[in-house]
Design a protein around this motif. Structure first.
Motif, short mmCIF file in Angstrom:
data_model
loop_
_atom_site.label_atom_id
_atom_site.label_comp_id
_atom_site.label_asym_id
_atom_site.label_seq_id
_atom_site.Cartn_x
_atom_site.Cartn_y
_atom_site.Cartn_z
N UNK A 252 -21.92 -13.81 -55.41
CA UNK A 252 -20.59 -14.33 -55.74
C UNK A 252 -20.44 -14.56 -57.25
N UNK A 253 -21.43 -14.16 -58.01
CA UNK A 253 -21.40 -14.27 -59.48
C UNK A 253 -21.24 -15.70 -59.95
N UNK A 254 -21.83 -16.62 -59.19
CA UNK A 254 -21.73 -18.03 -59.56
C UNK A 254 -22.98 -18.48 -60.32
N UNK B 270 -23.32 -17.40 -63.38
CA UNK B 270 -22.94 -17.21 -64.78
C UNK B 270 -21.59 -17.89 -65.01
N UNK C 117 -17.79 -18.39 -65.66
CA UNK C 117 -16.58 -17.63 -65.36
C UNK C 117 -15.47 -18.23 -66.21
N UNK D 25 -11.76 -18.90 -67.58
CA UNK D 25 -10.46 -19.05 -66.91
C UNK D 25 -9.39 -19.41 -67.95
N UNK E 191 -18.68 -27.13 -62.33
CA UNK E 191 -18.73 -25.79 -61.78
C UNK E 191 -18.99 -24.79 -62.90
N UNK F 101 -16.87 -22.58 -63.59
CA UNK F 101 -15.55 -22.17 -64.08
C UNK F 101 -15.20 -22.97 -65.32
N UNK G 32 -11.58 -13.70 -67.41
CA UNK G 32 -11.28 -12.70 -66.39
C UNK G 32 -10.48 -13.28 -65.23
N UNK G 33 -10.36 -14.61 -65.21
CA UNK G 33 -9.59 -15.28 -64.15
C UNK G 33 -8.41 -16.00 -64.79
N UNK H 266 -8.53 -10.09 -64.30
CA UNK H 266 -8.82 -9.26 -63.12
C UNK H 266 -8.71 -10.03 -61.82
N UNK H 267 -8.50 -11.32 -61.90
CA UNK H 267 -8.31 -12.12 -60.68
C UNK H 267 -7.35 -13.24 -61.00
N UNK I 33 -11.82 -25.23 -55.70
CA UNK I 33 -13.10 -24.66 -56.13
C UNK I 33 -13.43 -23.43 -55.28
N UNK J 178 -11.46 -20.44 -56.34
CA UNK J 178 -12.05 -19.86 -57.56
C UNK J 178 -13.32 -19.10 -57.24
N UNK J 179 -14.12 -19.63 -56.32
CA UNK J 179 -15.37 -18.94 -55.96
C UNK J 179 -15.08 -17.60 -55.30
N UNK K 98 -12.43 -15.78 -55.87
CA UNK K 98 -11.98 -14.90 -56.96
C UNK K 98 -13.17 -14.40 -57.78
N UNK K 99 -14.14 -15.28 -57.96
CA UNK K 99 -15.33 -14.90 -58.71
C UNK K 99 -16.00 -13.68 -58.06
N UNK K 100 -16.09 -13.70 -56.73
CA UNK K 100 -16.64 -12.55 -56.03
C UNK K 100 -15.74 -11.33 -56.19
N UNK L 199 -13.56 -10.56 -58.45
CA UNK L 199 -13.57 -10.02 -59.80
C UNK L 199 -14.62 -8.94 -59.93
N UNK L 200 -15.80 -9.20 -59.36
CA UNK L 200 -16.91 -8.27 -59.52
C UNK L 200 -16.67 -6.98 -58.76
N UNK M 216 -13.34 -5.74 -57.96
CA UNK M 216 -12.04 -5.10 -58.14
C UNK M 216 -12.03 -4.14 -59.31
N UNK M 217 -12.69 -4.49 -60.38
CA UNK M 217 -12.62 -3.64 -61.57
C UNK M 217 -14.00 -3.54 -62.18
#
Lengths: 221, 221
Positions: free
Chosen positions: A80-82, A84, A86, A88, A109, A111, A149-150, A173-174, B197, B200-201, B203-205, B207-208, B210-211
């Motif tokens: 879920x890329x959590x 690193x 993110x 916003x 978080x 974010x 990116x958010x 992108x989101x 939260x 956002x989590x 969206x975090x997924x 994002x990785x 979608x593009x």
């Protein structure tokens, strides 16, 4: 370990976030393994659904033992890329936008709100917590440096689509849309909607159905 | 006209709120009739689904003409109980609770915040906009007078279930939970969840997915 390349369906992703939260709690409590049945009891999601969702990620519990909490937590965090930061940006520095900066700014978080934008000249240049409110006309230029990116839309309904278009142009992108209206984005951009008024309207209907008030209901007719 | 007594499924109710919003906009613009095809174009919900949803309410568009905007708006407003004041209490006067009071207090809706509660003695008695922050220990007693039927939970995750139980005891029949945790309520009480939260989590997924960024993605491995 490389993230799985298969596309996970969005409803599954939404549940992954719940699994993640439970696993964090279990890890903090020192729990080493958890079965899908135990997860079902905690989350109200069937163990069959949990096993199916996790199998999307190539994760399989060991029969009679379950899932290794730390391992699964690590995998989910990574996928879920959590693991690193993110970045916003928020567009709209009204009541809601200000609230989001205050709320998310203090939540612990990954974010990080890196910019807040508005089109109101009486707001631009003022500080909101530790962020200067920036001119939304400069979003493209500024996000080239901020590299968020958010994007969060916290403007009135009538401005939401224009802001969504601008965010997409700026490389977002989101998008999480808080405006009480439908916005559309091109394929390749993720979009979710948090609509507080709508949630209240749905509850308003459900109130009338969940606990009848025979006296007052009759009195109305 | 009495509201329909049939129970409308919750996903349908969620869409009714979208139809209502579109109809308000059309009525404000002086539009007299709208077809399900026109609604589809505005909302991205198929016309077949729209016709099915509205048939739950006993509403049928006239072929070649469509639905009468004012009539359908009136029916939906009545069915969703948005023709009367809905009284709301908030528990939690932290960043999020304060933001909700500020945001909903200024939104032009039938939802009226009549009370905000906290358990922190340094907050109790202070004013938030025009409301005094009240002691959550007195919720049962005070809501007997306030008569709110909707409750918003804006407390930390670990306190959310206790607050939900208290709200139910105080006669609250619909709860909107903003705490990042699952709470349970007895049958007969409506519950919805807004989890920022988690959004956002998700969206975090997304994002990785979608593009793709082929360069940086490779660099990570």
């Amino acid at each position: 370990m490389a993230p799985t390349s298969a596309r996970v369906p969005e409803p599954t992703v939404a549940r992954l976030s719940l699994y993640l939260r439970l696993l964090r709690r279990l890890a903090a409590a020192g729990v080493g393994t958890v079965s899908s049945a135990q997860m079902e009891a905690q989350l109200g999601i069937t163990s069959a659904q949990i096993r199916k969702d996790l199998s999307h990620l190539g994760e399989f519990g060991r029969p009679g033992i379950g899932y290794d909490v730390e391992h699964l937590l690590g995998r989910l965090t990574e996928i879920m890329q959590l693991d690193r930061e993110q970045r916003v940006v928020i567009v709209g520095a009204g009541n809601l936008g200000s609230a989001l900066v205050g709320y998310l700014g203090f939540a612990n978080t990954v974010f990080r709100i890196v910019g807040i934008f508005d089109n109101n000249f009486s707001k631009i240049g003022r500080m909101l917590w530790s962020l200067e409110i920036l001119d939304v006309q400069r979003l493209l230029e500024i996000n080239a440096e901020l590299r968020a990116s958010i994007g969060l839309i916290a403007v009135p309904a009538e401005a939401a689509q224009e802001v969504a278009d601008l965010l997409v142009k700026a490389g977002i992108r989101a998008i999480l849309n808080f405006a009480p209206t439908v916005v559309t984005v091109p394929a390749g951009v993720a979009l979710r909607h948090v609509d507080l008024t709508r949630e209240l309207e749905i509850l308003s209907y459900l109130v009338s159905r969940t606990a009848p008030e025979p006296q007052s209901a009759r009195a109305r007719q």
